[in-house]
Design a protein around this motif. Structure first.
Motif: not given
Length: 174
Positions: A108-122
């Motif tokens: 799964c790709e992980v996103y932050t609640d602050e930046d839903a456009s750029q994945p944090l990683g997998t």
């Protein structure tokens, strides 16, 4: 073709009447090794897989000792030492709400609640150090990020979209 999930490995024989020791790889051994349950046996020697039926099973020293239907002595079962026991992925035990299987989370790709456009990683791995699981997130560059699986951090899990939203508490990023 359905994916198969490993529920155990045949590690050794037990006695001379065809019983086998199983190292469990499932959170639901009482379901998987229940009398009458059917499992796929994947022989360690690479020969074709086939279905087996649990005749009886009991827990013993952290393992399960099972009798498979049709196997009555040590000579018939011994050749399957090292083999895997699997179930089709559509034969999963239903989990409570907000609980997931490892194979559903890894990738799964992980996103932050602050930046839903750029994945944090997998998510590449799940660690189980004690109180709660920890997801290992591999960013595009840099070192792995460890995300504790707690309600304050994990906000949303969308298995269908393979997307997880987290809240990064102070100190989580390296």
């Amino acid at each position: 073709m359905t994916e198969e999930l490993t529920v155990g490995r045949l590690v050794n024989t037990h006695g001379i009447r065809g019983e086998i020791k199983i190292l469990s790889h499932t959170d639901f051994p009482e379901v998987r090794f229940a009398p009458g349950n059917k499992l796929l046996l994947i022989p360690a020697d690479g020969s074709p897989k086939f279905e087996v039926t649990i005749e009886s099973a009991r827990e013993h020293k952290g393992m399960y000792i099972a009798k498979l239907k049709g196997y009555t002595n040590i000579n018939e079962i011994e050749k399957y030492k090292g083999s895997l026991l699997k179930v089709p992925s559509d034969n999963l035990v239903e989990l409570p709400e907000n609980e997931y299987y490892f194979h559903q989370i890894v990738g799964c790709e992980v996103y932050t609640d602050e930046d839903a456009s750029q994945p944090l990683g997998t998510i590449t791995e799940i660690l189980q150090p004690g109180a709660n699981d920890v997801w290992v997130v591999k960013p595009k560059k840099g070192q792995d990020i460890l995300i504790p699986v707690i309600n304050d951090v994990v906000l949303d899990v969308d298995i269908a979209a393979k997307k997880i939203t987290v809240h990064l508490m102070e100190g989580l990023l390296p």
